[in-house]
Write an enzyme that holds these catalytic residues in place. Structure first.
Site, PDB file in Angstrom:
ATOM      1  N   GLY A 173       0.796  -1.235   0.000  1.00 32.28           N
ATOM      2  CA  GLY A 173       0.000   0.000   0.000  1.00 32.28           C
ATOM      3  C   GLY A 173       0.820   1.273   0.000  1.00 32.28           C
ATOM      4  O   GLY A 173       0.263   2.370  -0.063  1.00 32.28           O
ATOM      5  N   GLY A 174       2.152   1.179   0.146  1.00 30.13           N
ATOM      6  CA  GLY A 174       3.018   2.363   0.079  1.00 30.13           C
ATOM      7  C   GLY A 174       2.889   3.321   1.259  1.00 30.13           C
ATOM      8  O   GLY A 174       3.242   4.488   1.148  1.00 30.13           O
ATOM      9  N   CYS A 196      -7.170   3.563   8.974  1.00 26.35           N
ATOM     10  CA  CYS A 196      -7.142   4.294   7.707  1.00 26.35           C
ATOM     11  C   CYS A 196      -7.382   3.351   6.522  1.00 26.35           C
ATOM     12  O   CYS A 196      -6.621   2.404   6.310  1.00 26.35           O
ATOM     13  CB  CYS A 196      -5.789   4.976   7.591  1.00 26.35           C
ATOM     14  SG  CYS A 196      -5.506   5.658   5.986  1.00 26.35           S
ATOM     15  N   GLY A 247      -2.136  -0.454   3.075  1.00 23.14           N
ATOM     16  CA  GLY A 247      -2.046  -1.739   2.379  1.00 23.14           C
ATOM     17  C   GLY A 247      -2.019  -2.919   3.346  1.00 23.14           C
ATOM     18  O   GLY A 247      -1.446  -2.841   4.435  1.00 23.14           O
ATOM     19  N   HIS A 256       0.843  -3.742   6.537  1.00 21.49           N
ATOM     20  CA  HIS A 256       0.091  -3.608   7.795  1.00 21.49           C
ATOM     21  C   HIS A 256       0.078  -4.926   8.573  1.00 21.49           C
ATOM     22  O   HIS A 256       0.432  -4.966   9.754  1.00 21.49           O
ATOM     23  CB  HIS A 256      -1.329  -3.175   7.448  1.00 21.49           C
ATOM     24  CG  HIS A 256      -2.193  -2.852   8.620  1.00 21.49           C
ATOM     25  ND1 HIS A 256      -1.983  -1.762   9.429  1.00 21.49           N
ATOM     26  CD2 HIS A 256      -3.298  -3.484   9.117  1.00 21.49           C
ATOM     27  CE1 HIS A 256      -2.916  -1.737  10.372  1.00 21.49           C
ATOM     28  NE2 HIS A 256      -3.724  -2.775  10.208  1.00 21.49           N
ATOM     29  N   TYR A 263       6.400   1.205  18.009  1.00 29.66           N
ATOM     30  CA  TYR A 263       5.549   0.350  17.174  1.00 29.66           C
ATOM     31  C   TYR A 263       6.202   0.197  15.800  1.00 29.66           C
ATOM     32  O   TYR A 263       6.416   1.186  15.104  1.00 29.66           O
ATOM     33  CB  TYR A 263       4.155   0.974  17.072  1.00 29.66           C
ATOM     34  CG  TYR A 263       3.187   0.246  16.164  1.00 29.66           C
ATOM     35  CD1 TYR A 263       3.253  -1.133  15.994  1.00 29.66           C
ATOM     36  CD2 TYR A 263       2.183   0.929  15.494  1.00 29.66           C
ATOM     37  CE1 TYR A 263       2.354  -1.797  15.165  1.00 29.66           C
ATOM     38  CE2 TYR A 263       1.278   0.272  14.668  1.00 29.66           C
ATOM     39  CZ  TYR A 263       1.376  -1.093  14.505  1.00 29.66           C
ATOM     40  OH  TYR A 263       0.496  -1.754  13.679  1.00 29.66           O
ATOM     41  N   TYR A 285       4.896   2.015  12.848  1.00 33.94           N
ATOM     42  CA  TYR A 285       5.108   3.464  12.818  1.00 33.94           C
ATOM     43  C   TYR A 285       6.613   3.680  12.677  1.00 33.94           C
ATOM     44  O   TYR A 285       7.268   4.250  13.530  1.00 33.94           O
ATOM     45  CB  TYR A 285       4.561   4.125  14.082  1.00 33.94           C
ATOM     46  CG  TYR A 285       3.040   4.218  14.123  1.00 33.94           C
ATOM     47  CD1 TYR A 285       2.270   3.861  13.009  1.00 33.94           C
ATOM     48  CD2 TYR A 285       2.372   4.693  15.241  1.00 33.94           C
ATOM     49  CE1 TYR A 285       0.883   3.954  13.024  1.00 33.94           C
ATOM     50  CE2 TYR A 285       0.981   4.795  15.263  1.00 33.94           C
ATOM     51  CZ  TYR A 285       0.247   4.411  14.150  1.00 33.94           C
ATOM     52  OH  TYR A 285      -1.127   4.511  14.170  1.00 33.94           O
TER      53      TYR A 285
HETATM   54  P1  FDA Z   1       4.213  -0.432   2.284  1.00 33.77           P
HETATM   55  O1  FDA Z   1       3.832  -0.987   0.980  1.00 33.77           O
HETATM   56  O2  FDA Z   1       4.920   0.895   2.301  1.00 33.77           O
HETATM   57  O3  FDA Z   1       5.039  -1.517   3.082  1.00 33.77           O
HETATM   58  C1  FDA Z   1       5.517  -1.332   4.404  1.00 33.77           C
HETATM   59  C2  FDA Z   1       6.659  -2.320   4.675  1.00 33.77           C
HETATM   60  O4  FDA Z   1       6.210  -3.652   4.489  1.00 33.77           O
HETATM   61  C3  FDA Z   1       7.835  -2.137   3.731  1.00 33.77           C
HETATM   62  O5  FDA Z   1       9.031  -2.500   4.384  1.00 33.77           O
HETATM   63  C4  FDA Z   1       7.534  -3.151   2.634  1.00 33.77           C
HETATM   64  O6  FDA Z   1       8.678  -3.531   1.914  1.00 33.77           O
HETATM   65  C5  FDA Z   1       6.916  -4.287   3.418  1.00 33.77           C
HETATM   66  N1  FDA Z   1       5.937  -5.046   2.647  1.00 33.77           N
HETATM   67  C6  FDA Z   1       4.860  -4.536   1.995  1.00 33.77           C
HETATM   68  N2  FDA Z   1       4.164  -5.519   1.438  1.00 33.77           N
HETATM   69  C7  FDA Z   1       4.785  -6.680   1.726  1.00 33.77           C
HETATM   70  C8  FDA Z   1       4.519  -8.036   1.397  1.00 33.77           C
HETATM   71  N3  FDA Z   1       3.470  -8.368   0.678  1.00 33.77           N
HETATM   72  N4  FDA Z   1       5.372  -8.973   1.842  1.00 33.77           N
HETATM   73  C9  FDA Z   1       6.450  -8.638   2.583  1.00 33.77           C
HETATM   74  N5  FDA Z   1       6.758  -7.359   2.922  1.00 33.77           N
HETATM   75  C10 FDA Z   1       5.924  -6.384   2.499  1.00 33.77           C
HETATM   76  N6  FDA Z   1      -1.053   1.226  11.361  1.00 33.77           N
HETATM   77  C11 FDA Z   1      -1.878   0.643  12.244  1.00 33.77           C
HETATM   78  O7  FDA Z   1      -1.525  -0.367  12.855  1.00 33.77           O
HETATM   79  N7  FDA Z   1      -3.137   1.155  12.443  1.00 33.77           N
HETATM   80  C12 FDA Z   1      -3.592   2.247  11.769  1.00 33.77           C
HETATM   81  O8  FDA Z   1      -4.716   2.673  11.995  1.00 33.77           O
HETATM   82  C13 FDA Z   1      -2.711   2.864  10.829  1.00 33.77           C
HETATM   83  N8  FDA Z   1      -3.107   3.971  10.132  1.00 33.77           N
HETATM   84  C14 FDA Z   1      -2.255   4.543   9.216  1.00 33.77           C
HETATM   85  C15 FDA Z   1      -2.656   5.682   8.505  1.00 33.77           C
HETATM   86  C16 FDA Z   1      -1.793   6.266   7.596  1.00 33.77           C
HETATM   87  C17 FDA Z   1      -2.263   7.492   6.818  1.00 33.77           C
HETATM   88  C18 FDA Z   1      -0.497   5.740   7.397  1.00 33.77           C
HETATM   89  C19 FDA Z   1       0.458   6.409   6.428  1.00 33.77           C
HETATM   90  C20 FDA Z   1      -0.097   4.607   8.104  1.00 33.77           C
HETATM   91  C21 FDA Z   1      -0.951   4.012   9.026  1.00 33.77           C
HETATM   92  N9  FDA Z   1      -0.563   2.894   9.757  1.00 33.77           N
HETATM   93  C22 FDA Z   1      -1.432   2.323  10.646  1.00 33.77           C
HETATM   94  C23 FDA Z   1       0.780   2.323   9.580  1.00 33.77           C
HETATM   95  C24 FDA Z   1       0.721   1.164   8.597  1.00 33.77           C
HETATM   96  O9  FDA Z   1       0.198   0.017   9.244  1.00 33.77           O
HETATM   97  C25 FDA Z   1       2.152   0.835   8.097  1.00 33.77           C
HETATM   98  O10 FDA Z   1       2.720   1.955   7.494  1.00 33.77           O
HETATM   99  C26 FDA Z   1       2.135  -0.363   7.152  1.00 33.77           C
HETATM  100  O11 FDA Z   1       3.422  -0.880   7.058  1.00 33.77           O
HETATM  101  C27 FDA Z   1       1.620   0.042   5.797  1.00 33.77           C
HETATM  102  O12 FDA Z   1       1.488  -1.055   4.947  1.00 33.77           O
HETATM  103  P2  FDA Z   1       1.526  -0.808   3.374  1.00 33.77           P
HETATM  104  O13 FDA Z   1       1.404  -2.098   2.704  1.00 33.77           O
HETATM  105  O14 FDA Z   1       0.574   0.283   3.041  1.00 33.77           O
HETATM  106  O15 FDA Z   1       2.968  -0.161   3.224  1.00 33.77           O
END
Ligand code: FDA
Length: 534
Positions: free
Chosen positions: A110-111, A174, A178, A182, A472, A475
């Site tokens: 999800g970036g 939120c 992704g 998460h 955390y 975060y």
């Molecule tokens: P992203 O794609 O950036 O990946 C995050 C990390 O995981 C990176 O190191 C990536 O390489 C790795 N990764 C991603 N996909 C993978 C896969 N399939 N296999 C192995 N590794 C993988 N947290 C929370 O607990 N509760 C909440 O309510 C929120 N709310 C929130 C709001 C907003 C606006 C933001 C910016 C962030 C949050 N978060 C959160 C934090 C969120 O849980 C955290 O940033 C997650 O890592 C996001 O996951 P993404 O896949 O979106 O991130």
């Protein structure tokens, strides 16, 4: 065969151009693309799967899911290519070719990584973006679902809500976050007191390891299955999909927001909240968001705490409960709204609630520039301490700053610290997180905002967990320690950040990493290192 030759032609041209330009990096880049194009071997697939820098769509694919725009400036290091696999064999080929040609792989779902680690690296790298892996399959009869990593939380919640109003999933607030990152880091949300973390409800997963093997819970074994449920992404493999247990919720839930500011006794009410929120019935969650706002006195600013709640029941049951347990809040019926659980996610995520379709909108939460940090609080902060941090919000650098206090207790109190890698369970009154933001045009002065949040964090040190000062993982904060950008990182060095995120579970995570990825193929600035140098 002819078709195959044509499909490979553009890549061979790139290889030649890059090779003529000289450096070793160009060789590995060209070799990588050549390797991948040979493996994909189909021109229509290649154009949908590989985005090189000279592709007009490169920037839009790169920026599509960057949530923290601090990492989308011209100075931000960019990937040599973005790979958007359509099937698992594309992922296996990407692993094979990036390993063979020495390129670092960054996995993106999800970036939303706070420090941009899923799409930024200081060494030559490619991004594997799972944007095409976003299927959600909900089985209401067995109360389970399979969700692919590239889906967002909103897509998962929408998928559940499309089938039933009485099941939910205890993940983040939120909707644009992704699933992949998460779930990999634990994942808490508005059901944390009732049901614990997202990771507590994962019952199977599909993972591709550093050797390209596709594993499920049985074939990966319980150690690796334990590690991927909270031990952090980009360390053990690429998780493609997760099987989750859904949890029951009533058809009608109630939400409310009550705002209190400095002129309305906010310090005393916050102080009381610390004694009450973690002990309320598990069906009631009341968090606090603190920000600077305009005061009722013209031209003046004040600090406001928004007490926002989810109650798993109707308003008539909620009002007497809050009046008895937290009378200082002065809750009235007009502060409350009844709705479905899926709508409450939009409410607590401060997103528009025009329709449930908003759960699917990837822009429902504005993208901002920010730096964040987290803490865990085990003893109530005295009023003098609260006054101190509230006053920091009146400083100029805090115009776009906020603090979120998430109550624990309930289910979090019952789960042992080593059940999963996420260790911050019993004994925590609440999780605190701090965010500072600024405008794009102020990027040149970002240092003063980052200094503000570091000062804020220093101020909080007296009142939060110690030895280690817990944080955390989801975060992400690179201020608390980092691996070497290239080369080996020792256990001692990684322990600096590792014990803060995982406490003693860090040791087991290192053992699992050593077992499953001894060559440290999956790595970033805060990935678990293997015990010895590959
Ligand atoms: P992203 O794609 O950036 O990946 C995050 C990390 O995981 C990176 O190191 C990536 O390489 C790795 N990764 C991603 N996909 C993978 C896969 N399939 N296999 C192995 N590794 C993988 N947290 C929370 O607990 N509760 C909440 O309510 C929120 N709310 C929130 C709001 C907003 C606006 C933001 C910016 C962030 C949050 N978060 C959160 C934090 C969120 O849980 C955290 O940033 C997650 O890592 C996001 O996951 P993404 O896949 O979106 O991130």
């Amino acid at each position: 065969m002819k078709f195959l030759q044509y499909s490979v032609l553009p890549f061979l041209l790139v290889v030649v151009i890059l090779s003529l330009s000289g450096p070793t990096l160009a060789h590995s880049h060209g070799d990588f693309l050549h390797c991948l194009s040979l493996h994909l071997a189909n021109s229509s697939t290649i154009s949908k799967v590989i985005y090189m820098r000279n592709n007009p769509l490169y920037s839009s694919v790169l920026n599509a899911s960057i949530q923290n725009t601090r990492f989308s400036t011209p100075a931000t290091p960019k990937p040599l290519a973005i790979i958007t696999p359509l099937k698992t064999s594309h992922i296996q080929s990407t692993i094979y070719c990036s390993k063979k040609h020495g390129l670092q792989l960054r996995i993106r779902s999800g970036g939303h990584d706070f420090e941009g680690l899923s799409y930024v690296s200081e060494v030559p790298f490619v991004i594997l973006d799972l944007l095409n892996f976003r299927t959600v399959k909900v089985d209401t009869k067995n109360k389970v679902a399979w969700v692919q990593s590239g889906a967002t939380l909103g897509e998962l919640y929408y998928g559940i809500a499309a089938k039933t109003k009485t099941l939910a999933f205890p993940a983040g607030i939120c909707p644009t976050v992704g699933i992949g990152g998460h779930f990999s880091g634990g994942g808490y949300g508005i059901l944390v007191r009732k049901y614990g973390l997202a990771a507590d409800h994962i019952i199977d997963a599909q993972l591709i390891d550093a050797n390209g093997r596709i594993l499920d819970r049985k074939s990966m074994g319980e150690d690796l299955f334990w590690a991927i449920r909270g031990g952090g992404g980009n360390t053990f493999g690429i998780v493609l999909a997760w099987k989750i247990k859904l949890v029951p919720v009533p058809v009608v839930v109630t939400v409310f927001t009550v705002n209190k500011n400095l002129e309305q006794n906010v310090t005393k009410i916050l102080h009381r909240w610390q004694y009450i929120a973690h002990k309320l019935p598990d069906d009631l969650y009341v968090d606090v968001g603190i920000t600077k706002v305009s005061s009722s006195q013209a031209g003046k600013k004040t600090v406001q705490a928004a007490f926002t709640a989810l109650f798993l029941g109707g308003v008539d049951e909620l009002i007497p409960l809050v009046q008895e347990r937290f009378p200082e809040l002065g809750l009235a019926k007009e502060n409350c709204s009844e709705m479905s659980w899926a709508e409450s996610v939009l409410y607590l995520g401060r997103a528009p609630r025009t329709s449930l379709d908003m759960l699917l909108d990837k822009n429902v939460i504005p993208r901002t520039i920010f730096k964040a940090k987290s803490d865990y609080v085990k003893e109530p902060i005295p009023e003098s301490g609260i006054e101190g941090f509230l006053s920091m919000f009146l400083e100029k650098e805090a115009d776009f700053a906020s603090m979120l206090m998430v109550p624990f207790g309930g289910k979090m109190e019952e789960i042992p610290e080593n059940e999963l890698p996420y260790p911050h369970r019993a004994g925590n009154l609440f999780q605190a997180s701090y965010i500072v933001g600024w405008r794009k045009e102020e990027n040149a002065e970002s240092g003063k905002y980052i200094s503000w949040i570091r000062r804020f964090y220093s101020y909080m040190a007296t009142y939060v967990s110690k030895s280690p000062r817990e944080a955390y993982f989801n975060y992400r904060d690179l201020d608390i320690g980092s691996n070497n950008i290239s080369g080996y990182t020792s256990y001692q060095q990684a322990s600096i950040w590792g014990f803060k995120y995982f406490k003693n579970n860090f040791k087991r995570l290192v053992q699992v990493k050593t077992m499953v990825d001894p060559m440290n193929f999956f790595r970033n600035e805060q990935s678990i290192p293997p015990l010895s140098s590959p």
